[in-house]
Design a protein around this motif. Sequence first.
Motif, short mmCIF file in Angstrom:
data_model
loop_
_atom_site.label_atom_id
_atom_site.label_comp_id
_atom_site.label_asym_id
_atom_site.label_seq_id
_atom_site.Cartn_x
_atom_site.Cartn_y
_atom_site.Cartn_z
N GLY A 271 0.81 -1.23 0.00
CA GLY A 271 0.00 0.00 0.00
C GLY A 271 0.83 1.26 0.00
N LYS A 272 2.14 1.11 -0.12
CA LYS A 272 3.03 2.28 -0.11
C LYS A 272 3.86 2.26 -1.37
N PRO A 273 4.11 3.38 -1.94
CA PRO A 273 3.62 4.71 -1.60
C PRO A 273 2.12 4.83 -1.86
N ARG A 274 1.50 5.75 -1.14
CA ARG A 274 0.05 5.92 -1.25
C ARG A 274 -0.38 6.31 -2.66
N ASP A 275 0.36 7.22 -3.25
CA ASP A 275 0.04 7.72 -4.59
C ASP A 275 0.51 6.71 -5.64
N ALA A 276 -0.43 6.20 -6.42
CA ALA A 276 -0.09 5.19 -7.44
C ALA A 276 0.94 5.72 -8.43
N CYS A 277 0.93 7.00 -8.69
CA CYS A 277 1.89 7.58 -9.65
C CYS A 277 3.31 7.57 -9.12
N ALA A 278 3.48 7.38 -7.82
CA ALA A 278 4.82 7.40 -7.21
C ALA A 278 5.50 6.04 -7.26
N ALA A 279 4.82 5.03 -7.75
CA ALA A 279 5.42 3.70 -7.92
C ALA A 279 5.74 3.52 -9.40
N ILE A 280 6.86 2.89 -9.67
CA ILE A 280 7.28 2.71 -11.06
C ILE A 280 6.45 1.62 -11.74
N ALA A 281 5.84 2.01 -12.83
CA ALA A 281 5.20 1.05 -13.73
C ALA A 281 6.22 0.76 -14.82
N GLU A 282 6.70 -0.48 -14.87
CA GLU A 282 7.79 -0.82 -15.77
C GLU A 282 7.51 -0.41 -17.21
N GLY A 283 6.33 -0.70 -17.70
CA GLY A 283 6.00 -0.39 -19.09
C GLY A 283 6.04 1.09 -19.37
N SER A 284 5.46 1.89 -18.48
CA SER A 284 5.45 3.34 -18.67
C SER A 284 6.86 3.91 -18.65
N LEU A 285 7.67 3.43 -17.71
CA LEU A 285 9.04 3.93 -17.63
C LEU A 285 9.83 3.57 -18.88
N MET A 286 9.70 2.34 -19.33
CA MET A 286 10.45 1.92 -20.51
C MET A 286 10.00 2.69 -21.75
N ASN A 287 8.72 3.04 -21.84
CA ASN A 287 8.25 3.87 -22.96
C ASN A 287 8.92 5.22 -22.95
N VAL A 288 9.05 5.84 -21.78
CA VAL A 288 9.68 7.15 -21.66
C VAL A 288 11.17 7.06 -21.97
N LEU A 289 11.79 5.95 -21.60
CA LEU A 289 13.24 5.78 -21.83
C LEU A 289 13.56 5.27 -23.23
N ASN A 290 12.56 5.13 -24.07
CA ASN A 290 12.78 4.68 -25.45
C ASN A 290 13.82 5.57 -26.12
N GLY A 291 14.82 4.96 -26.71
CA GLY A 291 15.88 5.71 -27.37
C GLY A 291 17.10 5.92 -26.48
#
Length: 83
Positions: free
Chosen positions: A38-58
């Motif tokens: 349940g931590k961190p409380r804010d879902a956006c504060a946990a790394i979603a692997e797919g989202s991070l890898m999309n941003v790191l593309n290139g």
Amino acid sequence: TMLFYFDLAAVERALGLLAPRGSLVIESFSEQHRTATGKPRDACAAIAEGSLMNVLNGMEIETFSPGQRDERHTIRVWAKNAS
């Protein structure tokens, strides 16, 4: 460097500021950790692997290491600006 604070929008901004061959280093809680604790409380504060890898593309990914470390499941990333 982003340690145990994760903000995808901040990562996107940082990528635009990296010098050629500059590095970005991140270690923070994973979605798996948030689901289990349940931590961190804010879902956006946990790394979603797919989202991070999309941003790191290139980027050159030197290290991508999800795993259990003591009582925390984290994701460690070291990415270099390929240009």
